[in-house]
Design an enzyme around this catalytic site. Structure first.
Site, PDB file in Angstrom:
ATOM      1  N   TYR A 297     -68.752  -9.439 -39.364  1.00 30.87           N
ATOM      2  CA  TYR A 297     -68.818  -8.172 -38.622  1.00 30.87           C
ATOM      3  C   TYR A 297     -69.684  -8.334 -37.384  1.00 30.87           C
ATOM      4  CZ  TYR A 297     -69.309  -3.140 -37.820  1.00 30.87           C
ATOM      5  OH  TYR A 297     -69.281  -1.887 -37.261  1.00 30.87           O
TER       6      TYR A 297
ATOM      7  N   SER B 262     -71.080  -2.027 -31.766  1.00 31.62           N
ATOM      8  CA  SER B 262     -71.970  -1.583 -32.834  1.00 31.62           C
ATOM      9  C   SER B 262     -73.377  -2.020 -32.479  1.00 31.62           C
ATOM     10  CB  SER B 262     -71.550  -2.228 -34.160  1.00 31.62           C
ATOM     11  OG  SER B 262     -72.552  -2.102 -35.149  1.00 31.62           O
TER      12      SER B 262
ATOM     13  N   GLY C 245     -62.595   9.419 -38.984  1.00 24.51           N
ATOM     14  CA  GLY C 245     -63.868   8.856 -38.587  1.00 24.51           C
ATOM     15  C   GLY C 245     -64.199   9.033 -37.117  1.00 24.51           C
ATOM     16  N   ILE C 246     -64.787   8.003 -36.529  1.00 19.95           N
ATOM     17  CA  ILE C 246     -65.225   8.055 -35.135  1.00 19.95           C
ATOM     18  C   ILE C 246     -64.053   8.287 -34.196  1.00 19.95           C
ATOM     19  CG2 ILE C 246     -66.187   6.660 -33.253  1.00 19.95           C
ATOM     20  CD1 ILE C 246     -68.080   5.393 -35.311  1.00 19.95           C
ATOM     21  N   GLY C 247     -62.933   7.598 -34.440  1.00 20.29           N
ATOM     22  CA  GLY C 247     -61.779   7.738 -33.559  1.00 20.29           C
ATOM     23  C   GLY C 247     -61.259   9.160 -33.507  1.00 20.29           C
TER      24      GLY C 247
ATOM     25  N   THR D 147     -69.106   7.007 -42.031  1.00 22.47           N
ATOM     26  CA  THR D 147     -67.656   6.861 -42.063  1.00 22.47           C
ATOM     27  C   THR D 147     -67.250   6.022 -43.268  1.00 22.47           C
ATOM     28  OG1 THR D 147     -67.602   4.791 -40.798  1.00 22.47           O
ATOM     29  CG2 THR D 147     -67.614   6.850 -39.523  1.00 22.47           C
TER      30      THR D 147
END
Length: 273
Positions: A156, A143, A19-21, A193
């Protein structure tokens, strides 16, 4: 504040196996970092990610360290193994996150406490001691739910608002003056993701699902971005952004800064009778 030179630096990325990482790790390697540590709970995925990186950038460019960011000793071990392998650590990407609303205590522990724990370890111990240059950088991934609530996802939202707040506090010039570590916030828009795929399956009840489906940003037709589209923008923020700033990166477009209004700037105060 001068541009941070990424070339030759070392990065530790939580949630770095995918994903993003993973996309940020690859973008950093493409920019010339000496090495990256992928810290993640997903061992098989992480080891495969290291092989992919080595195939593209050469052997010894990445290591995987199994890391649960809710576990202090495992998180510290990720820093220690990074230093053992690369001798330095200059960049920390606090990216690990989950979206399991039904398991809200675990969510808060990963998304908020994990970022707090990483920033504390990085800012107070490892980055000042083991940075290879004058400065180091921490990127805290929040986010768009950290600047405006996703009302169907209160856990979240709370976790990401918390990341926003701790970034503003630790990014203050008073901390940078002593540590020479920039702390910067990144608020991704809707990104394709596995995290997004988790969301509707783990809301509290069907009532929350109906609210979720009516949230404009979560509409299936709302513009989205891929991790590969947003990661170069994160690299640019590492290079250029000032400590204590928070940036929104959405729809694959360049980052723009988000600033909260200060209470003393509120002209029309809506006092309750």
């Amino acid at each position: 504040m001068a541009t941070f030179d990424i070339n030759g630096k070392v990065a530790l990325v939580t949630g770095g196996a995918s994903g993003i990482g993973y996309a940020i790790a690859v973008a950093l390697l493409a920019k010339g970092v000496k090495g990256v540590t992928l810290a993640d709970v997903a061992t098989e995925v992480g080891e495969r990610a290291v092989k992919e990186i080595e195939a593209k950038f050469g052997e010894g460019k990445a290591i995987f360290v199994k890391t649960d960011v809710t576990n202090a000793s495992e998180f510290e071990e990720a820093f220690q193994k990074t230093v053992e392998k690369f001798q330095n650590v200059d960049i920390l990407i606090n990216n690990a996150a989950i979206a399991l609303e039904k398991h809200w205590e675990r969510l808060i522990d990963v998304n908020l406490c994990g970022v707090f724990r990483g920033t504390l370890l990085g800012l107070e111990t490892y980055l000042p001691k083991y940075k290879s240059g004058e400065e180091a950088v921490i990127i805290n991934v929040s986010s768009i739910a950290g600047v405006a609530p996703f009302v169907a996802c209160p856990a979240y939202t709370a976790s990401k608002f918390g990341v926003h707040g701790l970034t503003l506090a630790w990014g203050h010039p008073a901390h940078f003056k002593d540590t020479k570590v920039k702390v910067i916030g990144v608020c991704p828009g809707i990104t394709l993701t596995q995290l997004g795929a988790e969301s509707t399956e783990n809301l509290f009840t069907d009532r929350y699902k109906n609210i979720y489906l009516s949230t404009p940003e979560l509409d299936p037709n709302h513009p989205k971005q891929t991790p590969e589209e947003m990661s170069p923008h994160v690299v640019r923020l590492i290079e250029k952004a000032t400590s204590g700033t928070v940036w929104i990166v959405e729809e694959g477009q360049p980052p723009y800064q988000y600033e909260m209004i200060k209470r003393e700037q509120i002209e029309d105060k809506n006092y309750i009778d």
